[in-house]
Motif scaffolding. Structure first.
Motif, short mmCIF file in Angstrom:
data_model
loop_
_atom_site.label_atom_id
_atom_site.label_comp_id
_atom_site.label_asym_id
_atom_site.label_seq_id
_atom_site.Cartn_x
_atom_site.Cartn_y
_atom_site.Cartn_z
N ALA A 157 42.90 51.24 47.07
CA ALA A 157 43.07 52.54 46.40
C ALA A 157 42.66 52.44 44.94
CB ALA A 157 44.51 53.01 46.52
N ALA A 158 43.00 51.31 44.29
CA ALA A 158 42.63 51.12 42.88
C ALA A 158 41.12 51.03 42.72
CB ALA A 158 43.30 49.86 42.34
N LYS A 159 40.47 50.35 43.64
CA LYS A 159 39.01 50.25 43.58
C LYS A 159 38.38 51.64 43.70
CE LYS A 159 38.86 45.65 45.70
NZ LYS A 159 38.49 44.88 46.93
N SER A 160 38.95 52.46 44.57
CA SER A 160 38.43 53.80 44.77
C SER A 160 38.63 54.66 43.53
CB SER A 160 39.13 54.45 45.96
OG SER A 160 38.71 55.78 46.15
N VAL A 161 39.79 54.53 42.88
CA VAL A 161 40.10 55.36 41.70
C VAL A 161 39.26 54.93 40.50
CG1 VAL A 161 41.87 55.87 39.98
CG2 VAL A 161 42.43 55.98 42.42
N PHE A 162 39.17 53.63 40.25
CA PHE A 162 38.51 53.15 39.04
C PHE A 162 37.01 52.89 39.21
CE2 PHE A 162 42.92 51.36 38.12
CZ PHE A 162 43.25 52.41 37.27
N GLY A 163 36.55 52.77 40.43
CA GLY A 163 35.12 52.57 40.65
C GLY A 163 34.58 51.35 39.94
N ASP A 164 33.49 51.54 39.22
CA ASP A 164 32.86 50.42 38.52
C ASP A 164 33.72 49.88 37.39
OD1 ASP A 164 30.67 50.66 40.16
OD2 ASP A 164 29.49 51.85 38.73
N ASN A 165 34.73 50.63 36.98
CA ASN A 165 35.61 50.20 35.89
C ASN A 165 36.88 49.51 36.40
OD1 ASN A 165 33.92 51.37 33.87
ND2 ASN A 165 34.78 53.38 34.38
N TYR A 166 36.91 49.23 37.70
CA TYR A 166 38.05 48.55 38.32
C TYR A 166 38.26 47.18 37.70
CZ TYR A 166 40.49 45.90 42.04
OH TYR A 166 41.35 45.09 42.76
N ALA A 167 39.51 46.93 37.24
CA ALA A 167 39.83 45.63 36.63
C ALA A 167 41.30 45.31 36.87
CB ALA A 167 39.52 45.65 35.14
N CYS A 168 41.63 44.03 36.84
CA CYS A 168 43.00 43.56 37.07
C CYS A 168 43.34 42.48 36.05
CB CYS A 168 43.15 42.96 38.46
SG CYS A 168 42.64 44.02 39.82
N ALA A 169 44.62 42.35 35.75
CA ALA A 169 45.09 41.29 34.84
C ALA A 169 46.56 41.03 35.12
CB ALA A 169 44.89 41.70 33.38
N LYS A 170 47.05 39.90 34.69
CA LYS A 170 48.49 39.65 34.72
C LYS A 170 49.17 40.68 33.82
CE LYS A 170 48.89 36.42 30.83
NZ LYS A 170 49.59 37.38 29.97
N ALA A 178 43.86 37.07 42.27
CA ALA A 178 43.78 36.16 41.13
C ALA A 178 44.72 36.60 40.02
CB ALA A 178 42.34 36.09 40.62
N ALA A 179 44.77 37.92 39.76
CA ALA A 179 45.69 38.43 38.74
C ALA A 179 47.13 38.20 39.15
CB ALA A 179 45.43 39.92 38.52
N LEU A 180 47.42 38.42 40.44
CA LEU A 180 48.77 38.17 40.93
C LEU A 180 49.14 36.70 40.81
CD1 LEU A 180 51.39 39.04 42.30
CD2 LEU A 180 50.23 38.79 44.51
N ALA A 181 48.20 35.82 41.14
CA ALA A 181 48.47 34.39 41.04
C ALA A 181 48.81 34.00 39.61
CB ALA A 181 47.26 33.59 41.53
N GLN A 182 48.10 34.58 38.65
CA GLN A 182 48.42 34.32 37.23
C GLN A 182 49.81 34.83 36.90
OE1 GLN A 182 44.95 36.22 35.29
NE2 GLN A 182 44.51 34.20 34.44
N GLN A 183 50.14 36.02 37.40
CA GLN A 183 51.43 36.62 37.08
C GLN A 183 52.57 35.86 37.73
OE1 GLN A 183 52.21 38.86 34.90
NE2 GLN A 183 54.38 38.77 35.44
#
Length: 444
Positions: free
Chosen positions: A294-307, A386-391
């Protein structure tokens, strides 16, 4: 698909079945449970003799009688088709006379239903690890310790997942995932630096975008309290009963956490929520891997993740947001028939082995708990995982909590959002003292 079999003695299966498998949802008193003790002991001894003479160290005997019938599984809606296909393949490969029924019952509802009516519940069911103690107390989980399956669970899954499946030193379930935690999804055209909470809020405000963080939740608001070093945990006995609480929210570090949430809730960009499908005008959201697509769909090319980001407390120190780490588990209901119990245990093992966990990741994105599956290049390269693993390096493995704890924490978050708590240190301390005393009273 190749199955990995585990050592288990038929005697253990039969003994466990006789001990807890006659499962109804009501408890049995000592007098009624001892009524047939003589015949039960005789049957157990005979089963042990048979097992000692016929069972090998890795497989059930070739002529082992699994019986026949139906096996019902409860799993989350998005893995119903996947689970049915995998389970039916297992049954076909096994060559046994069983039909498979897979029903869409989510992890939270499954646990509640099993506790209400164990006998009427599913034979195998998925649940979140915070329900383990309640399910153990209800007699809704077949113990694995001493069967060989417990060793398999320990050898093949990460430490956190094994701990989540264990109560009082006894393993009660098969881990399915190590992905039940939260982190930051964001629009990289809005949030260019996700490292600090203050920065995220400022960037969302500047862009007129919303920042979602569900602080009216006992699962999400621990990110702040645990981040400042607070403790809130409950102890349980071997039967899953709550025996004590260790809580220090009513402290200087608790005040810092509460003040930070009050400040966050005062932002024009702040919204309470953790489901991206229900969010609007999103700049960033604290959510989990279950919403990756769902996040990929909402953010499109601006999709990003972080801890999760850090924040600067009212004392001037920097704190890393923490929170709970969680796991999905697969439980087996005690059975009255030894053959069916054995088959259910083997099926649960199969549905949680490396191959099936990896296939489930590829199908619906669930993050594996199996150590081998975690090393797969596709898992390693997934940016949400990967972001979850960092968190997860900063989180606390979620233990067992009384149901009313969640209600109390939700109410606290509601008071924060509504502006019912003044931000000065004295007011915050007074509020936390009351909250802590209510949490402690849950086990008194």
């Amino acid at each position: 698909m190749k199955r990995k079999a585990l050592s288990i003695m038929l005697a253990c299966t039969m003994a466990a079945t006789l001990a807890v498998g006659c499962g109804s949802s009501t408890s049995t008193d000592s007098s009624s449970s001892s009524t047939d003790s003589s015949s039960a002991s005789t049957e157990t001894a005979e089963a042990a003799d048979t097992a000692a003479n016929t069972a090998d160290s890795t497989e059930a005997p070739a002529d082992f009688d699994y019986g026949s019938g139906n096996i019902t599984l409860w799993v989350a809606d998005n893995v119903v088709d996947f689970t049915k296909a995998q389970a039916e393949q297992f049954i076909a490969d096994k060559g046994v006379d069983y039909t498979i029924t897979v029903e869409p019952v989510g992890e939270g509802s499954a646990a509640g239903n099993m506790i209400t009516d164990v006998e009427g519940g599913a034979d195998l069911y998925g649940f979140a690890q915070d329900q383990t103690s309640r399910l153990v107390s209800a007699g809704a989980l077949q113990p694995l310790t001493g069967t060989g399956f417990d060793t398999w669970v320990s050898d093949n899954n990460d430490t956190g997942a094994v701990g989540a499946a264990t109560v009082g030193g006894t393993v009660y379930a098969f881990p399915m995932t190590s992905d039940n935690g939260y982190f930051l999804y964001y629009d990289s055209s809005v949030v260019t630096d996700p490292s600090t909470l203050e920065g995220i809020v400022e960037q969302c405000e500047a862009a007129g975008k919303n920042f979602y963080f569900q602080i009216d939740s006992g699962w999400y608001n621990t990110a702040f309290f645990f981040g400042t070093g607070c403790t809130l945990e409950y102890a349980t006995d071997d039967d899953g009963n709550f025996t004590g609480a260790t809580i220090d929210y009513a402290s200087d570090k608790g005040v810092i956490a509460l003040q930070e949430m009050i400040e966050l809730a005062s932002s024009s960009s702040y919204q309470s929520g953790s489901a991206i499908d229900s969010a609007t005008n999103i700049g960033a959201i604290v959510d989990g891997t279950w919403d990756a697509e769902a996040a990929k769909s909402v953010f499109g090319d601006n999709y990003a993740c972080a801890k999760l980001p850090t924040f600067t407390g009212t004392d001037g120190n920097t704190y890393q947001l923490s929170g709970f780490g969680g796991f999905k588990l697969l439980g087996v209901k005690p059975q009255t028939e030894g053959g069916k119990l054995r088959l259910c245990l083997e099926l649960a093992q199969y549905l949680t082995n490396a191959e099936v966990q990896l296939a489930r990741f590829n199908e619906v994105g669930w993050g594996p708990s199996n150590i081998e599956a975690q090393q797969d290049p596709g898992v390693v390269s997934d940016i949400a995982l990967a972001a979850l693993a960092q968190q997860l390096a900063f989180t606390i493995p979620q233990g067992q909590y009384p149901g009313d704890y969640w209600t109390l924490s939700e109410a606290m978050g509601g008071d924060i959002i509504s502006g019912n708590i003044a931000s000065d240190a004295d007011s915050c301390m007074s509020y936390l003292e009351n909250f802590q005393s209510q949490c402690e009273a849950l086990v008194q």
